[in-house]
Design an enzyme around this catalytic site. Sequence first.
Site, PDB file in Angstrom:
ATOM      1  N   ASP A  34      63.346 -37.353  15.423  1.00  0.00           N
ATOM      2  CA  ASP A  34      62.960 -38.750  15.661  1.00  0.00           C
ATOM      3  C   ASP A  34      61.672 -39.140  14.930  1.00  0.00           C
ATOM      4  O   ASP A  34      61.173 -40.249  15.092  1.00  0.00           O
ATOM      5  CB  ASP A  34      62.784 -39.012  17.168  1.00  0.00           C
ATOM      6  N   GLY A  35      61.137 -38.222  14.135  1.00  0.00           N
ATOM      7  CA  GLY A  35      59.947 -38.545  13.351  1.00  0.00           C
ATOM      8  C   GLY A  35      58.646 -38.068  13.985  1.00  0.00           C
ATOM      9  O   GLY A  35      57.603 -38.053  13.336  1.00  0.00           O
ATOM     10  N   ARG A  92      40.231 -51.475   4.327  1.00  0.00           N
ATOM     11  CA  ARG A  92      39.973 -52.844   3.867  1.00  0.00           C
ATOM     12  C   ARG A  92      39.798 -53.815   5.030  1.00  0.00           C
ATOM     13  O   ARG A  92      39.168 -54.837   4.899  1.00  0.00           O
ATOM     14  CB  ARG A  92      41.092 -53.306   2.923  1.00  0.00           C
ATOM     15  N   ASP A 162      37.061 -58.306  -8.887  1.00  0.00           N
ATOM     16  CA  ASP A 162      36.638 -59.249  -7.843  1.00  0.00           C
ATOM     17  C   ASP A 162      35.165 -59.040  -7.553  1.00  0.00           C
ATOM     18  O   ASP A 162      34.554 -58.059  -7.986  1.00  0.00           O
ATOM     19  CB  ASP A 162      37.492 -59.112  -6.566  1.00  0.00           C
ATOM     20  N   LYS A 185      38.137 -63.739  -7.698  1.00  0.00           N
ATOM     21  CA  LYS A 185      39.521 -63.558  -7.233  1.00  0.00           C
ATOM     22  C   LYS A 185      39.695 -64.178  -5.853  1.00  0.00           C
ATOM     23  O   LYS A 185      38.803 -64.090  -5.016  1.00  0.00           O
ATOM     24  CB  LYS A 185      39.817 -62.052  -7.172  1.00  0.00           C
ATOM     25  N   GLY A 219      48.694 -56.323  -7.615  1.00  0.00           N
ATOM     26  CA  GLY A 219      48.482 -57.763  -7.803  1.00  0.00           C
ATOM     27  C   GLY A 219      47.111 -58.092  -8.388  1.00  0.00           C
ATOM     28  O   GLY A 219      46.983 -58.958  -9.257  1.00  0.00           O
TER      29      GLY A 219
HETATM   30  C1  R5P Z   1      40.156 -55.483  -2.799  1.00  0.00           C
HETATM   31  O1  R5P Z   1      39.136 -56.049  -2.527  1.00  0.00           O
HETATM   32  C2  R5P Z   1      40.196 -54.109  -3.424  1.00  0.00           C
HETATM   33  O2  R5P Z   1      38.997 -53.772  -4.049  1.00  0.00           O
HETATM   34  C3  R5P Z   1      41.342 -54.006  -4.406  1.00  0.00           C
HETATM   35  O3  R5P Z   1      41.097 -54.886  -5.471  1.00  0.00           O
HETATM   36  C4  R5P Z   1      42.634 -54.362  -3.743  1.00  0.00           C
HETATM   37  O4  R5P Z   1      42.747 -53.748  -2.509  1.00  0.00           O
HETATM   38  C5  R5P Z   1      43.798 -53.991  -4.610  1.00  0.00           C
HETATM   39  O5  R5P Z   1      44.968 -54.371  -3.944  1.00  0.00           O
HETATM   40  P1  R5P Z   1      46.229 -54.888  -4.735  1.00  0.00           P
HETATM   41  O6  R5P Z   1      46.558 -53.841  -5.762  1.00  0.00           O
HETATM   42  O7  R5P Z   1      47.279 -55.044  -3.691  1.00  0.00           O
HETATM   43  O8  R5P Z   1      45.868 -56.203  -5.345  1.00  0.00           O
END
Ligand code: R5P
Length: 292
Positions: A34-35, A92, A162, A185, A219
Amino acid sequence: MKIFSGSSNRPLAEKVAQNLNLKLSPLEIHKFPDGEKRVRVSDVLEDDVVLIQSTGIPVDENYMELFLILDSLKRSGARSITLVAPYFGYQRQDHMFREGEDVSFKVIVQILESFKVDKVITFDLHSIKIPEFFHIPVVHLTALDLFTERPLDKNMVLVSPDMGGIRRIKYLSEKTGLSFATIEKNRDLKTGKVESSKIEGDVKGKNVAIVDDMISTGGTIRAAVELLKKNGAKRINVFATHAVLAGDASSILENLDVEKVYVTDTIDTPQDKKFSKLEILSVADLIAKELK
Ligand code: R5P
């Protein structure tokens, strides 16, 4: 000293042990149909123990396994426990971005401290405030130096994708003498969609290195590369310590107009997530040096 490895990043743990002329100590990890998992250690009474476990994908499973191993080490009488968590999942969410949210990483720290871990060793945390969450010593190492050991183009511009990455880029700029630029960003907190709107600094006609702490969906890097290209950047390389590589990140990165994507082995990259532009640098020596 005895070194144990959870199942999330055994290749890294083996390299660390080898560097210290030790063998990984046996650890039984049984997964039920079951994990659920059950773990068992033996023979750690009065030993100083090092446990290496990263908490990348699958994040919750890796955390749960970590908690179970810590419990078994404590119950078996380990004298001290040093947790090497090269990458911490949930870091994060280190504060409430919107009213009513949880503070995920505080929850993780509370659980870890309930096991009376003596010391934590980790790499390139998302925020320098995170060590303050702990009431035990946290050794915050950086893998950025591995990047400076590569042959560097003297005219290259370092780019933070960012504003949160400014301290990383300043650190590297001081070490290398390279100039830097930053990108503004925005991320939609509901959809996760990233938009890079503006560059502070000059990248026109320059080769650039984008530096970040982690790549999750890809992203952020995709948006940064598109903006840099629009603003006349030439060759682009990417360096990020933690290769979380969620979802389609590998194919997104492979198809970007970049030369190489350097990451480290703080998270083990499975074979099916590797791609031709990916180069993995090892943090094993840095961990071994810290443990010596
Ligand atoms: C965000 O502030 C982090 O420093 C990374 O830029 C971010 O977590 C990267 O996440 P993703 O690849 O999903 O954009």
